[in-house]
Design an enzyme around this catalytic site. Structure first.
Site, PDB file in Angstrom:
ATOM      1  N   TYR A 154      36.769  43.742  29.127  1.00 17.30           N
ATOM      2  CA  TYR A 154      37.405  43.410  30.415  1.00 17.30           C
ATOM      3  C   TYR A 154      38.472  44.452  30.766  1.00 17.30           C
ATOM      4  O   TYR A 154      38.519  44.960  31.890  1.00 17.30           O
ATOM      5  CB  TYR A 154      38.036  42.011  30.300  1.00 17.30           C
ATOM      6  CG  TYR A 154      39.001  41.644  31.407  1.00 17.30           C
ATOM      7  CD1 TYR A 154      38.538  41.059  32.586  1.00 17.30           C
ATOM      8  CD2 TYR A 154      40.373  41.855  31.266  1.00 17.30           C
ATOM      9  CE1 TYR A 154      39.422  40.708  33.600  1.00 17.30           C
ATOM     10  CE2 TYR A 154      41.261  41.510  32.269  1.00 17.30           C
ATOM     11  CZ  TYR A 154      40.777  40.936  33.438  1.00 17.30           C
ATOM     12  OH  TYR A 154      41.666  40.596  34.442  1.00 17.30           O
TER      13      TYR A 154
HETATM   14  N1  LIG Z   1      43.463  34.079  36.751  1.00 16.66           N
HETATM   15  C1  LIG Z   1      44.414  34.968  36.527  1.00 16.66           C
HETATM   16  O1  LIG Z   1      45.561  34.611  36.215  1.00 16.66           O
HETATM   17  C2  LIG Z   1      44.100  36.439  36.638  1.00 16.66           C
HETATM   18  C3  LIG Z   1      44.951  37.364  36.009  1.00 16.66           C
HETATM   19  C4  LIG Z   1      44.670  38.718  36.111  1.00 16.66           C
HETATM   20  C5  LIG Z   1      43.566  39.154  36.852  1.00 16.66           C
HETATM   21  N2  LIG Z   1      42.750  38.236  37.438  1.00 16.66           N
HETATM   22  C6  LIG Z   1      41.594  38.721  38.213  1.00 16.66           C
HETATM   23  O2  LIG Z   1      41.502  38.002  39.420  1.00 16.66           O
HETATM   24  C7  LIG Z   1      40.129  37.795  39.779  1.00 16.66           C
HETATM   25  C8  LIG Z   1      39.855  36.307  39.953  1.00 16.66           C
HETATM   26  O3  LIG Z   1      40.339  35.637  38.799  1.00 16.66           O
HETATM   27  P1  LIG Z   1      39.873  34.153  38.422  1.00 16.66           P
HETATM   28  O4  LIG Z   1      40.699  33.739  37.264  1.00 16.66           O
HETATM   29  O5  LIG Z   1      39.788  33.319  39.638  1.00 16.66           O
HETATM   30  O6  LIG Z   1      38.404  34.508  37.876  1.00 16.66           O
HETATM   31  P2  LIG Z   1      37.251  33.568  37.285  1.00 16.66           P
HETATM   32  O7  LIG Z   1      37.410  32.188  37.726  1.00 16.66           O
HETATM   33  O8  LIG Z   1      37.153  33.820  35.817  1.00 16.66           O
HETATM   34  O9  LIG Z   1      35.961  34.279  37.918  1.00 16.66           O
HETATM   35  C9  LIG Z   1      35.949  34.718  39.238  1.00 16.66           C
HETATM   36  C10 LIG Z   1      34.576  34.604  39.810  1.00 16.66           C
HETATM   37  O10 LIG Z   1      33.725  35.604  39.251  1.00 16.66           O
HETATM   38  C11 LIG Z   1      32.416  35.157  39.512  1.00 16.66           C
HETATM   39  N3  LIG Z   1      31.442  35.730  38.567  1.00 16.66           N
HETATM   40  C12 LIG Z   1      31.481  35.686  37.217  1.00 16.66           C
HETATM   41  N4  LIG Z   1      30.323  36.260  36.728  1.00 16.66           N
HETATM   42  C13 LIG Z   1      29.605  36.656  37.806  1.00 16.66           C
HETATM   43  C14 LIG Z   1      28.334  37.278  37.960  1.00 16.66           C
HETATM   44  N5  LIG Z   1      27.583  37.620  36.925  1.00 16.66           N
HETATM   45  N6  LIG Z   1      27.910  37.532  39.218  1.00 16.66           N
HETATM   46  C15 LIG Z   1      28.646  37.191  40.283  1.00 16.66           C
HETATM   47  N7  LIG Z   1      29.845  36.593  40.206  1.00 16.66           N
HETATM   48  C16 LIG Z   1      30.313  36.322  38.983  1.00 16.66           C
HETATM   49  C17 LIG Z   1      32.434  33.639  39.332  1.00 16.66           C
HETATM   50  O11 LIG Z   1      31.590  33.063  40.317  1.00 16.66           O
HETATM   51  P3  LIG Z   1      30.896  31.612  40.087  1.00 16.66           P
HETATM   52  O12 LIG Z   1      31.995  30.691  39.670  1.00 16.66           O
HETATM   53  O13 LIG Z   1      30.285  31.296  41.410  1.00 16.66           O
HETATM   54  O14 LIG Z   1      29.859  31.801  39.002  1.00 16.66           O
HETATM   55  C18 LIG Z   1      33.904  33.282  39.534  1.00 16.66           C
HETATM   56  O15 LIG Z   1      34.111  32.445  40.631  1.00 16.66           O
HETATM   57  C19 LIG Z   1      39.306  38.445  38.676  1.00 16.66           C
HETATM   58  O16 LIG Z   1      38.958  39.746  39.056  1.00 16.66           O
HETATM   59  C20 LIG Z   1      40.272  38.473  37.494  1.00 16.66           C
HETATM   60  O17 LIG Z   1      39.987  39.496  36.577  1.00 16.66           O
HETATM   61  C21 LIG Z   1      42.991  36.886  37.339  1.00 16.66           C
END
Ligand SMILES: NC(=O)c1ccc[n+]([C@@H]2O[C@H](COP(=O)([O-])OP(=O)(O)OC[C@H]3O[C@@H](n4cnc5c(N)ncnc54)[C@H](OP(=O)(O)O)[C@@H]3O)[C@@H](O)[C@H]2O)c1
Length: 242
Positions: A154
């Site tokens: 990642y």
């Molecule tokens: N959460 C945090 O605190 C945090 C911190 C740092 C960075 N980020 C970044 O912020 C963004 C969103 O974070 P999040 O925590 O909301 O992420 P998440 O829930 O883990 O995943 C985001 C989305 O990615 C989609 N996804 C996963 N595998 C996929 C695939 N093979 N094809 C298409 N879509 C796919 C999923 O869609 P489906 O659910 O429809 O399968 C999910 O809704 C990400 O880029 C993450 O790295 C988040």
């Protein structure tokens, strides 16, 4: 950039952070192409929320770990009208390390977290009408500057996404701006309890975690401000200061 009546494509927008971005762009006046992969039910709920704001929504499912995913998604999005804003938020967050990462695991992470944003941006730039301006925002992670010991693939993929942001900003200027938001603690990883972030919050200078609405606000301001390109805005409560 005036967002009213423009179309924005947001990947991974069914729920969590991507949903916050999609709702904020809709509230700012965008019609939305809402991408999802496995969360079709949550995507429908988010679509209803966006319709309630008076904006149009097109739902588009695609597996972005498959090289055929980005072109298929962009083709589906094209039916909603010219896409002027692209937000690459979909990502996977596997628990691997340098010691145990496998070729297939690394390939899947790079495909979803790096190659999909690259090829969606390529399709976006190719399809943008010649007389239109566009904006791309990549969602990355402040920890690329200070990598986790785990989440190896990642972190490597997000680090490359940081470099891609700058390279694409240079390549696509002056018509298309490319920026990033580098997130800190916003939501616990799927399956982890909220106590996961409470512990983290103690080490953050602002002593709290963020939320998807704050990420949405930041994305909207980067898209609106048409003198910013190649920039990465950290939303991490000051975590990078330590
Ligand atoms: N959460 C945090 O605190 C945090 C911190 C740092 C960075 N980020 C970044 O912020 C963004 C969103 O974070 P999040 O925590 O909301 O992420 P998440 O829930 O883990 O995943 C985001 C989305 O990615 C989609 N996804 C996963 N595998 C996929 C695939 N093979 N094809 C298409 N879509 C796919 C999923 O869609 P489906 O659910 O429809 O399968 C999910 O809704 C990400 O880029 C993450 O790295 C988040």
């Amino acid at each position: 950039m005036d967002l009213s009546g423009t179309t924005a494509l947001i990947t991974g927008a069914a729920h969590r952070v991507g949903r916050g971005i999609a709702v904020a762009l809709a509230a700012a006046g965008c019609d939305v192409v809402l991408h999802y992969h496995s969360s079709a039910g949550a995507a429908e709920e988010t679509a209803d929320e966006i319709r309630a704001l008076g904006r149009r929504v097109t739902l588009a499912g695609a597996d972005l770990s498959d090289p055929a995913g980005p072109p298929a998604l962009f083709e589906a999005a094209g039916g909603a009208g010219p896409v002027r804003v692209l937000v690459n938020s979909a990502a996977v967050f596997p628990e691997d390390t340098l010691a145990d990462v496998t070729p297939d695991g690394l390939r899947r992470t790079l495909e979803t977290n790096l190659a999909a944003p690259v090829f969606l941006t390529q399709a976006f730039a190719g399809a943008l009408p010649k007389d239109a301006a566009g904006a791309v925002v990549n969602v990355t992670d402040w920890r690329t500057a200070r990598p986790y010991p785990d989440h190896f693939s990642y972190t490597v993929a997000k680090g490359a996404l940081d470099t891609f942001t700058v390279a694409a900003a240079e390549a696509l200027a002056p018509r298309i701006r490319v920026n990033a938001v580098a997130l800190g603690a916003i939501l616990p990883p799927p399956g982890k309890p909220s106590s996961y972030l409470k512990t983290l919050a103690k080490e953050i200078p602002l002593r709290r975690v963020g939320d998807p609405g704050l990420v949405g606000d930041a994305v909207v301001s980067l898209v609106r401000n048409d003198f910013i390109t190649g920039e990465t805005l950290r939303l991490d409560g000051g975590a990078h200061l330590r």
